[in-house]
Design an enzyme around this catalytic site. Structure first.
Site, PDB file in Angstrom:
ATOM      1  CB  ILE A 173      -0.726  -7.258  14.502  1.00  0.00           C
ATOM      2  CG1 ILE A 173      -0.069  -8.137  13.427  1.00  0.00           C
ATOM      3  CG2 ILE A 173       0.292  -6.883  15.578  1.00  0.00           C
ATOM      4  CD1 ILE A 173       1.006  -7.439  12.617  1.00  0.00           C
ATOM      5  CG  PHE A 212      -2.967   4.676  13.590  1.00  0.00           C
ATOM      6  CD1 PHE A 212      -2.809   5.872  12.913  1.00  0.00           C
ATOM      7  CD2 PHE A 212      -2.387   4.536  14.838  1.00  0.00           C
ATOM      8  CE1 PHE A 212      -2.084   6.915  13.465  1.00  0.00           C
ATOM      9  CE2 PHE A 212      -1.659   5.566  15.399  1.00  0.00           C
ATOM     10  CZ  PHE A 212      -1.512   6.773  14.713  1.00  0.00           C
ATOM     11  CG  ASN A 235      -0.222  -0.129   2.522  1.00  0.00           C
ATOM     12  OD1 ASN A 235       0.604   0.701   2.863  1.00  0.00           O
ATOM     13  ND2 ASN A 235      -0.512  -1.196   3.276  1.00  0.00           N
ATOM     14  N   PRO A 276      -2.697 -12.444   9.927  1.00  0.00           N
ATOM     15  CG  PRO A 276      -0.678 -12.584  11.071  1.00  0.00           C
ATOM     16  CD  PRO A 276      -1.289 -12.827   9.731  1.00  0.00           C
ATOM     17  CE  LYS A 286      -9.281  -4.865  13.697  1.00  0.00           C
ATOM     18  NZ  LYS A 286      -8.927  -5.971  12.813  1.00  0.00           N
TER      19      LYS A 286
END
Length: 397
Positions: free
Chosen positions: A305, A323, A208, A303, A341
């Protein structure tokens, strides 16, 4: 910030030793006191007289000098300074440090000290890339040794690559950060940064547009407040700041491994733009355009993180910051991400192409926490980093 600080400077053997003279001069210009230690190999490149003249101090060389030991024993010398700096740090000196050897004055001081140590490596590119040196570097970083450089460039031996000692002002920056007496002194903070590269074949990858600028600025701001920062970075455009423990990775899976291997942290900031997927059937050799049709790529999720660390039962950092780079419904998507999350804060930003934020020098973020959404004005990424670092300091101290 260096006024009144005492630096014990160990000068190793190598052509870069000439930079140590300028380093002494600039440290003294900033009010620091410098005590030089010159290795036997270092004395082949600079003289005790030049170091003594620039430092206005005695130069120590011999472990078994009775006069020196009577005036100041090597144990006292190793603990009298605020920071020990090794510049240049040769492959031999790094190996001695990693192995715990103490067969001369420099290595004995480094083993006996109770102060922080900062090294500026300098050696031939092949020596730097050698697995033994890289193992020693990993050992030293895990022991808490700070590392500045090396840089990439032409070498005195005629080769090109990483191994040149960092420039003097870079070392000064590292010393200043290492001696920072900020609110985060004694705290360990983990920061991830940059993109990840997920291989398609040996020459192609998925990535990206993240430059790593924001994560790098955050790591630097936290270190400036006195934190001990472990900086796990993908292949970013921006080099890691001085005086952080930089761990370079390529893929998301490597980044997770590095995060899990890092020492326990008081806070963790996940600023990296991690790829969501990787190619399961990545080629071992370059995929050819041979007229047989388009290649079929099979994807699997990488995964998570941020979620992995946020949901840890043992050893979870007190503060976990994620973020959220979004292109629409920024606050709504970021709020949902925080809940999903399990992190404490989310720093949300709009990375639509027209904003120029991803890969640019500015950012406009909203900090989302239990207290709600706090939108900050658009500012430089350095300013965002300093403001976030201050908020983190307030939260964990």
């Amino acid at each position: 910030m260096l006024a009144g600080k005492h630096i014990l400077l160990i000068v190793g053997g190598g052509i870069a030793a000439f930079k140590a003279l300028d380093l002494v001069r600039r440290l003294r210009e900033r009010g620091a006191r410098v005590t030089p230690v010159l290795t036997k190999a270092g004395s082949e490149f600079v003289t005790p007289l030049s170091l003594s003249a620039l430092s206005a101090a005695k130069v120590y060389q011999d472990l078994f000098n009775l006069t020196d030991e009577a005036e100041m024993g090597h144990i006292e010398l190793s603990r009298a300074a605020d920071l020990i700096v090794v510049a240049p740090a040769t492959a031999d000196l790094m190996a001695k440090m990693a192995g715990g050897l103490a067969n001369d004055l420099a290595s004995t001081l480094l083993l006996a000290t109770d102060k922080r140590v900062l090294i500026a490596p300098s050696m031939n590119v092949r020596m730097w890339d050698h697995p033994a040196t890289q193992r020693n570097l990993a050992t030293l970083q895990s022991d808490g040794v700070l590392v500045v450089g090396p840089n990439e460039g032409d070498m005195a031996c005629g080769e090109y690559g990483p191994g040149r000692m960092a420039e003097v002002l870079e070392i000064i920056e590292g010393i200043t950060t290492a001696l920072a007496d900020g609110p985060l002194k004694g705290r360990h903070i983990l920061v991830t940064s940059g993109p990840t590269h997920e291989p398609i074949d040996p020459v192609r990858y998925i990535a990206n547009r993240s430059s790593g600028a924001q994560g790098t600025a955050i790591a630097e701001a936290l270190a400036g407040l006195g934190a001990d920062v472990t900086f796990v970075t993908g292949p970013a455009d921006i080099p890691p700041p001085a005086s952080v423990h930089a761990v370079r990775v390529q893929t998301a899976r490597q980044m997770l491994e590095a995060v899990q291997a890092a020492p326990a942290a008081d806070a963790a900031v996940f600023a990296a733009a991690v790829a969501d997927w990787h190619v399961v059937n990545a080629g071992d050799s370059k995929i050819k355009k041979d007229g047989s049709g388009l290649p079929t790529l099979e994807f699997a999720e990488n995964p998570d993180i941020l979620a992995t660390v946020s949901q840890m039962k043992d050893g979870r950092p007190r503060l976990v910051v994620g973020f959220a780079a979004e292109t629409d419904d920024v606050i709504a998507h970021a709020t949902a991400k925080r809940e999903r999350k399990g992190c404490d804060w989310i720093v949300a930003n709009d990375v639509s192409p027209e904003t120029g934020i991803m890969g640019g020098t500015e950012n406009a973020v909203t900090l989302i926490s239990d207290a709600g959404a706090d939108s900050w004005p658009r500012m430089t990424k350095d300013q965002v980093a300093r403001q976030l670092a201050q908020r983190i300091a307030e939260a964990i101290t």
